[in-house]
Design a protein around this motif. Structure first.
Motif, PDB file in Angstrom:
ATOM      1  N   LEU A   1       0.830  -1.210   0.000  1.00 48.61           N
ATOM      2  CA  LEU A   1       0.000   0.000   0.000  1.00 48.61           C
ATOM      3  C   LEU A   1       0.862   1.257   0.000  1.00 48.61           C
ATOM      4  O   LEU A   1       0.558   2.228  -0.696  1.00 48.61           O
ATOM      5  CB  LEU A   1      -0.934   0.015   1.209  1.00 48.61           C
ATOM      6  CG  LEU A   1      -2.154  -0.886   1.129  1.00 48.61           C
ATOM      7  CD1 LEU A   1      -2.892  -0.900   2.465  1.00 48.61           C
ATOM      8  CD2 LEU A   1      -3.087  -0.428   0.020  1.00 48.61           C
ATOM      9  N   ILE A   2       1.927   1.248   0.777  1.00 50.19           N
ATOM     10  CA  ILE A   2       2.843   2.392   0.810  1.00 50.19           C
ATOM     11  C   ILE A   2       3.471   2.590  -0.568  1.00 50.19           C
ATOM     12  O   ILE A   2       3.542   3.709  -1.077  1.00 50.19           O
ATOM     13  CB  ILE A   2       3.920   2.212   1.907  1.00 50.19           C
ATOM     14  CG1 ILE A   2       3.270   2.280   3.299  1.00 50.19           C
ATOM     15  CG2 ILE A   2       5.021   3.264   1.769  1.00 50.19           C
ATOM     16  CD1 ILE A   2       4.185   1.842   4.428  1.00 50.19           C
ATOM     17  N   LEU A   3       3.904   1.502  -1.179  1.00 52.62           N
ATOM     18  CA  LEU A   3       4.498   1.564  -2.509  1.00 52.62           C
ATOM     19  C   LEU A   3       3.503   2.124  -3.521  1.00 52.62           C
ATOM     20  O   LEU A   3       3.841   2.985  -4.330  1.00 52.62           O
ATOM     21  CB  LEU A   3       4.976   0.170  -2.945  1.00 52.62           C
ATOM     22  CG  LEU A   3       5.625   0.085  -4.327  1.00 52.62           C
ATOM     23  CD1 LEU A   3       6.921   0.881  -4.362  1.00 52.62           C
ATOM     24  CD2 LEU A   3       5.899  -1.366  -4.683  1.00 52.62           C
ATOM     25  N   ALA A   4       2.262   1.665  -3.460  1.00 52.12           N
ATOM     26  CA  ALA A   4       1.228   2.161  -4.371  1.00 52.12           C
ATOM     27  C   ALA A   4       1.009   3.661  -4.160  1.00 52.12           C
ATOM     28  O   ALA A   4       0.872   4.422  -5.128  1.00 52.12           O
ATOM     29  CB  ALA A   4      -0.076   1.392  -4.175  1.00 52.12           C
ATOM     30  N   GLY A   5       1.007   4.098  -2.913  1.00 52.10           N
ATOM     31  CA  GLY A   5       0.842   5.517  -2.605  1.00 52.10           C
ATOM     32  C   GLY A   5       1.996   6.350  -3.148  1.00 52.10           C
ATOM     33  O   GLY A   5       1.797   7.429  -3.726  1.00 52.10           O
ATOM     34  N   GLU A   6       3.213   5.855  -2.989  1.00 53.38           N
ATOM     35  CA  GLU A   6       4.386   6.550  -3.517  1.00 53.38           C
ATOM     36  C   GLU A   6       4.321   6.626  -5.042  1.00 53.38           C
ATOM     37  O   GLU A   6       4.681   7.638  -5.637  1.00 53.38           O
ATOM     38  CB  GLU A   6       5.672   5.839  -3.091  1.00 53.38           C
ATOM     39  CG  GLU A   6       5.984   5.988  -1.624  1.00 53.38           C
ATOM     40  CD  GLU A   6       7.210   5.203  -1.196  1.00 53.38           C
ATOM     41  OE1 GLU A   6       7.739   4.395  -1.984  1.00 53.38           O
ATOM     42  OE2 GLU A   6       7.655   5.391  -0.046  1.00 53.38           O
ATOM     43  N   MET A   7       3.856   5.545  -5.655  1.00 54.53           N
ATOM     44  CA  MET A   7       3.734   5.498  -7.111  1.00 54.53           C
ATOM     45  C   MET A   7       2.713   6.530  -7.585  1.00 54.53           C
ATOM     46  O   MET A   7       2.946   7.236  -8.560  1.00 54.53           O
ATOM     47  CB  MET A   7       3.324   4.084  -7.550  1.00 54.53           C
ATOM     48  CG  MET A   7       3.499   3.829  -9.021  1.00 54.53           C
ATOM     49  SD  MET A   7       2.992   2.153  -9.507  1.00 54.53           S
ATOM     50  CE  MET A   7       3.437   1.135  -8.137  1.00 54.53           C
ATOM     51  N   GLU A   8       1.594   6.613  -6.898  1.00 58.91           N
ATOM     52  CA  GLU A   8       0.558   7.582  -7.262  1.00 58.91           C
ATOM     53  C   GLU A   8       1.069   9.008  -7.104  1.00 58.91           C
ATOM     54  O   GLU A   8       0.798   9.870  -7.947  1.00 58.91           O
ATOM     55  CB  GLU A   8      -0.705   7.354  -6.429  1.00 58.91           C
ATOM     56  CG  GLU A   8      -1.420   6.078  -6.832  1.00 58.91           C
ATOM     57  CD  GLU A   8      -2.587   5.718  -5.918  1.00 58.91           C
ATOM     58  OE1 GLU A   8      -2.769   6.367  -4.861  1.00 58.91           O
ATOM     59  OE2 GLU A   8      -3.316   4.780  -6.272  1.00 58.91           O
TER      60      GLU A   8
END
Length: 87
Positions: free
Chosen positions: A45-52
């Motif tokens: 989830l953190i990775l997805a947030g950083e990607m966004e």
């Protein structure tokens, strides 16, 4: 954000995943399936947030389902950015 290439997206993903796993980027193959990576759901989830944040838009919740490897997702991200830039 301007256009990004598949290679730029792939390098970004590999760098972030390698950092989270505590390994060198060379130890994360682009053909690696996300579900084979040793990331827990919080890290994902953190990775997805950083990607966004990096991309400047929200990812579809199905993005990882339809693009299950680093290489596939990188190609999808580059395509998505190009489509948004031309819209």
């Amino acid at each position: 954000m301007g256009n990004i290439t598949t290679q730029e997206a792939q390098d970004w993903l590999i760098d972030k995943i390698a950092h989270r796993l505590g390994v060198e980027p060379s130890a994360v193959p682009p053909e690696q399936y996300f579900d084979e990576l040793d990331l827990d759901s919080t890290e994902a989830l953190i990775l997805a947030g950083e990607m966004e944040n990096w991309l400047g838009f929200e990812l579809q919740t199905t993005a990882l389902w339809y693009h299950p490897t680093i290489k596939d997702l990188a190609a999808h991200l580059a395509e998505e950015v190009a489509q948004r830039a031309s819209a």
